[in-house]
Design a protein around this motif. Sequence first.
Motif, mmCIF file in Angstrom:
data_model
loop_
_atom_site.group_PDB
_atom_site.id
_atom_site.type_symbol
_atom_site.label_atom_id
_atom_site.label_comp_id
_atom_site.label_asym_id
_atom_site.label_seq_id
_atom_site.Cartn_x
_atom_site.Cartn_y
_atom_site.Cartn_z
ATOM 1 N N SER A 39 0.837 -1.208 0.000
ATOM 2 C CA SER A 39 0.000 0.000 0.000
ATOM 3 C C SER A 39 0.868 1.253 0.000
ATOM 4 C CB SER A 39 -0.925 0.012 1.214
ATOM 5 O OG SER A 39 -1.871 -1.018 1.118
ATOM 6 N N SER B 121 1.474 6.834 -6.647
ATOM 7 C CA SER B 121 0.404 7.772 -7.013
ATOM 8 C C SER B 121 0.875 9.220 -6.925
ATOM 9 C CB SER B 121 -0.834 7.554 -6.141
ATOM 10 O OG SER B 121 -0.632 8.026 -4.831
ATOM 11 N N LEU C 200 -6.915 6.674 -8.006
ATOM 12 C CA LEU C 200 -7.159 5.292 -8.447
ATOM 13 C C LEU C 200 -5.939 4.406 -8.214
ATOM 14 C CD1 LEU C 200 -9.211 5.902 -11.712
ATOM 15 C CD2 LEU C 200 -10.041 4.949 -9.544
ATOM 16 N N LEU D 262 -5.643 3.545 -4.557
ATOM 17 C CA LEU D 262 -6.695 2.632 -4.098
ATOM 18 C C LEU D 262 -6.533 1.202 -4.616
ATOM 19 C CD1 LEU D 262 -9.784 4.987 -4.445
ATOM 20 C CD2 LEU D 262 -8.860 4.052 -2.317
ATOM 21 N N ASP E 136 -6.558 -1.756 -2.051
ATOM 22 C CA ASP E 136 -7.746 -1.918 -1.214
ATOM 23 C C ASP E 136 -8.713 -2.892 -1.865
ATOM 24 O OD1 ASP E 136 -9.886 -1.738 0.472
ATOM 25 O OD2 ASP E 136 -9.978 0.450 0.469
ATOM 26 N N LEU F 141 -13.056 -2.417 -1.540
ATOM 27 C CA LEU F 141 -13.866 -1.553 -2.397
ATOM 28 C C LEU F 141 -13.955 -2.128 -3.802
ATOM 29 C CD1 LEU F 141 -12.433 1.958 -1.421
ATOM 30 C CD2 LEU F 141 -14.484 0.853 -0.534
ATOM 31 N N GLN G 207 -14.681 -1.711 -7.995
ATOM 32 C CA GLN G 207 -14.146 -0.760 -8.975
ATOM 33 C C GLN G 207 -15.016 0.492 -9.073
ATOM 34 O OE1 GLN G 207 -11.167 -1.060 -10.216
ATOM 35 N NE2 GLN G 207 -10.927 -3.048 -9.233
ATOM 36 N N THR H 187 -16.909 1.817 -6.727
ATOM 37 C CA THR H 187 -16.712 2.627 -5.532
ATOM 38 C C THR H 187 -15.382 3.362 -5.588
ATOM 39 O OG1 THR H 187 -18.004 1.019 -4.265
ATOM 40 C CG2 THR H 187 -16.662 2.558 -3.008
ATOM 41 N N LYS H 188 -14.354 2.688 -6.066
ATOM 42 C CA LYS H 188 -13.050 3.345 -6.201
ATOM 43 C C LYS H 188 -13.138 4.529 -7.150
ATOM 44 C CE LYS H 188 -10.184 -0.677 -5.166
ATOM 45 N NZ LYS H 188 -9.163 -1.610 -5.638
ATOM 46 N N VAL I 60 -14.933 7.375 -5.373
ATOM 47 C CA VAL I 60 -14.028 8.002 -4.410
ATOM 48 C C VAL I 60 -13.053 8.928 -5.132
ATOM 49 C CG1 VAL I 60 -12.126 7.557 -2.788
ATOM 50 C CG2 VAL I 60 -14.219 6.210 -2.655
ATOM 51 N N ALA I 61 -12.491 8.459 -6.230
ATOM 52 C CA ALA I 61 -11.539 9.267 -6.996
ATOM 53 C C ALA I 61 -12.205 10.529 -7.541
ATOM 54 C CB ALA I 61 -10.938 8.445 -8.133
#
Length: 149
Positions: A76, A83, A105, A108, A111, A114, A116, A118-119, A122-123
Amino acid sequence: MIDRDIKNLLGGGLLTLLGLFTAWYAYGHYSLGTFSRMGPGFLPVILGGVLALLGLIVALPAWWRRGEPIRGDWASAGFVIASIVVFALLLKGLGLVIATITAALIALIPDRSLGQGTKLKVALVIAAITYLIFIQGLSMNLPAWPRLG
């Protein structure tokens, strides 16, 4: 293996070092002034000293306390660093919104909780908040979108 509370020991130590550096730098580069007429270095020196003291308050008891070893989620952390690098590379050419979406993206990816969709949501929310804060709110001179032509 170290059986001390290494997390609080390191965290408190880093706070102490940051506070000492802040106070030292402000003392050497800015005028302190007096209590009745404070200079630009007065507040950073005081806050640096307070931060160093708080760091000691966290670190010293940790020296005598048992703790868990540090277990990091290195995958992570690698994706978050990647990123940030991708964001820096894309910002000028593709603009703040697309660079932010792409960076979020990438961060994430590890993770698994979550989906795709939802990701992506969020983005998009992160990009919208970033746009509102930096472009609309602070009027920063950043390209929001790709430059065409």
